[in-house]
Design a protein around this motif. Structure first.
Motif, PDB file in Angstrom:
ATOM      1  N   HIS A  20     -35.643   8.045  11.823  1.00 32.86           N
ATOM      2  CA  HIS A  20     -35.734   9.037  12.891  1.00 32.86           C
ATOM      3  C   HIS A  20     -37.205   9.345  13.162  1.00 32.86           C
TER       4      HIS A  20
ATOM      5  N   GLY B  40     -32.790  15.274  24.983  1.00 30.44           N
ATOM      6  CA  GLY B  40     -32.340  14.211  24.105  1.00 30.44           C
ATOM      7  C   GLY B  40     -31.133  13.460  24.601  1.00 30.44           C
TER       8      GLY B  40
ATOM      9  N   PRO C 131     -26.993  17.034  19.934  1.00 29.08           N
ATOM     10  CA  PRO C 131     -26.613  16.381  18.667  1.00 29.08           C
ATOM     11  C   PRO C 131     -25.882  15.075  18.934  1.00 29.08           C
TER      12      PRO C 131
ATOM     13  N   PRO D  14     -26.475   7.737  15.474  1.00 27.79           N
ATOM     14  CA  PRO D  14     -27.336   8.919  15.333  1.00 27.79           C
ATOM     15  C   PRO D  14     -27.536   9.319  13.880  1.00 27.79           C
TER      16      PRO D  14
ATOM     17  N   ASP E 246     -32.920  17.693  19.025  1.00 32.58           N
ATOM     18  CA  ASP E 246     -31.733  17.224  18.311  1.00 32.58           C
ATOM     19  C   ASP E 246     -30.653  18.298  18.284  1.00 32.58           C
TER      20      ASP E 246
END
Length: 484
Positions: free
Chosen positions: A142, A228, A34, A114, A30
């Protein structure tokens, strides 16, 4: 300001604990990407009628009281990521009025929004109200706080709490003997033991025997992106119920598991596509070795690398026994954190130009299903795609109340939909043939059930060749080394 370095004080009641090694991996992913939805777990519930929003708010709050990981935030303290359990507060439920069913685009936007792990707990809820077929509820969590095995305790507790709230009663949700912070502390201590460190080094040496850069066919040219940030898509298919029965029968006869039989078939397909004698596939294992963890929501999974070397002249049942032995050997090491195993193997793999440990994955999801009968207010929860990929390509087989479903998830920057469809078709065709005659040599197992001359998606038509025979002939001359 980067929220991971936000110096704002947290409530005095907050409790700080280390991350588990599995959580650490997701936290760093993460941090590197981000704003990614790669590790969102969006669960869509089709309500049987109208949602009582006040009752749902109370129910979700009761669930977060029982499972602290659902009211945890993540931040840096003294240069290290930590999990911070905050006081329980009413869980906000966003409502959207709609006269008709919400569009898939609207649901996808919310599913892919997110999380900010430093600012808020990793649980969100949205309700679309007013559709004639019943309301829709999206629980988005999450992955750092939940895994597949968590869905049974999560939805069991939510059903109890919602039913009680509708009746104006308090839910019967007794305190749990362990919380996730307790598990994280125990697991961190165990992973620092000399025995684990020795096993890490030994397994890293074993994995160095396999070449890297596992490629299926000719993948697209691409530039490296953080894990990610992989753009992904999915191809889904249904496994024939008779085929699933045959899988279970062969597994029982070999004293193996359906996982072993399915993995043997997938290994064979991967070898055909990659022309590799030896390669590594990743699988996922859940580390819930303590009985007190069975009713706990949390993230307990670890990626486990498996060494694969199917031999074209061995029979399918011989391969199943070989896979059973390797899977048992690897899964006894399932507590070795994948990131630390990768780090231990990294110097040797870098010197040899081998790339990451796991590029192709396989998993069988057969965890207990959440309750969906008339005792709960919703139908079977549906896990929505997030438009991301966790590996270059991943085959998941999932046993559910409506049958067995397969999903090929793939990195769009590496592979296209035609390849994913071909892999799914060939997996089913080869598996069916292998189950019909488990003594058949791997090299003779077909990759298609299509009639002669029919087009194969993702395969360029041209001269028909026996690629396995050509490969064996090349090896016989001494010029058939592995590609890397």
């Amino acid at each position: 300001m980067d929220p991971r370095h936000d110096p704002r004080p947290l409530p005095e009641a907050a409790r700080t604990a280390p991350l588990s090694t599995a959580q650490e991996r997701l936290w760093f992913i993460d941090a590197a990407a981000p704003g990614s939805a790669a590790y969102n777990v969006p669960l869509l519930l089709r309500w049987r009628g109208a949602v009582d929003v006040a009752a749902l708010t109370k129910a979700l709050t009761a669930v977060t009281v029982r499972h602290e990981v659902l009211r945890t935030v993540y931040a840096l303290r003294d240069g290290q990521p930590v999990q911070i359990v905050v006081e329980a507060h009413p869980v906000p439920v966003d409502t959207v009025a709609c006269a008709a069913h919400p569009t898939p685009e609207a649901i996808d936007r919310e599913a892919r929004r997110p999380f900010d792990l430093a600012a808020r707990p990793p649980l969100r809820c949205t309700v679309w109200q007013g559709a004639p077929e019943g309301d829709l509820v999206l629980l988005n969590i999450h992955h750092i706080a939940v895994d597949g095995w968590s869905l049974l305790p999560l939805f069991t507790d939510l059903a109890e709490a919602y039913g009680a709230a509708v009746d104006g009663a308090a839910p019967h949700l007794p305190d749990l003997p362990l919380q996730y912070t307790d598990y994280a502390a125990l697991e961190k201590e165990a992973c620092a033991s000399p025995a684990i460190l020795r096993k890490l080094a030994e397994r890293a040496d074993q994995l160095l025997s396999c070449p890297g850069h596992l490629v299926l066919g000719e993948r697209k040219a691409h530039s490296l992106v953080p894990e990610g940030a992989r753009r992904g898509a999915q191809h889904t298919f249904r496994l024939d119920p008779n085929l699933w029965t045959d899988v279970a029968d062969l597994a029982a006869r070999l004293r193996a598991t359906p996982y072993t039989v399915l993995l043997a078939a997938f290994q064979t397909v991967v070898q055909r596509w990659s022309a590799r004698e030896r390669f590594i596939l990743g699988t996922v294992a859940a580390d819930r070795q303590l009985p007190d963890l069975e009713k706990l929501v949390g993230f307990f999974v670890n990626t486990v690398p498996l060494i694969c070397h199917p031999e074209p002249d061995q029979s399918f049942e011989e391969l199943c026994l070989q896979v059973r032995a390797e899977a048992y050997r690897a899964l006894t090491l399932s507590r070795l954190p994948y990131d630390r195993l990768s780090a231990a193997a990294a110097p040797g793999r870098a010197e040899a130009g081998l790339g990451p440990l796991v590029e192709i994955g396989f998993g069988l999801q057969n965890m207990p299903a959440p309750p969906t009968d008339g005792s709960v207010a919703w139908e079977v929860p549906e896990l929505l795609p997030t438009g991301s990929a966790k590996f270059g390509l991943l085959l998941l087989v999932e046993e559910g109340p409506d049958g067995v479903r397969g999903t090929v998830e793939y990195d769009l920057d590496l592979y296209g939909p035609e390849l994913a469809e071909s892999v799914a078709e060939q997996f089913q065709a080869l598996l069916a043939a292998a189950l019909a005659d488990p003594t058949c040599a791997l090299r003779r197992l077909p990759l298609t059930r299509r009639p002669p001359g029919a087009a194969h998606p993702g395969i360029v038509q041209g001269e028909r060749r026996d690629l396995v025979a050509e490969r064996l002939a090349l090896l016989a001359t001494g010029h058939g080394g592995n590609r890397s």
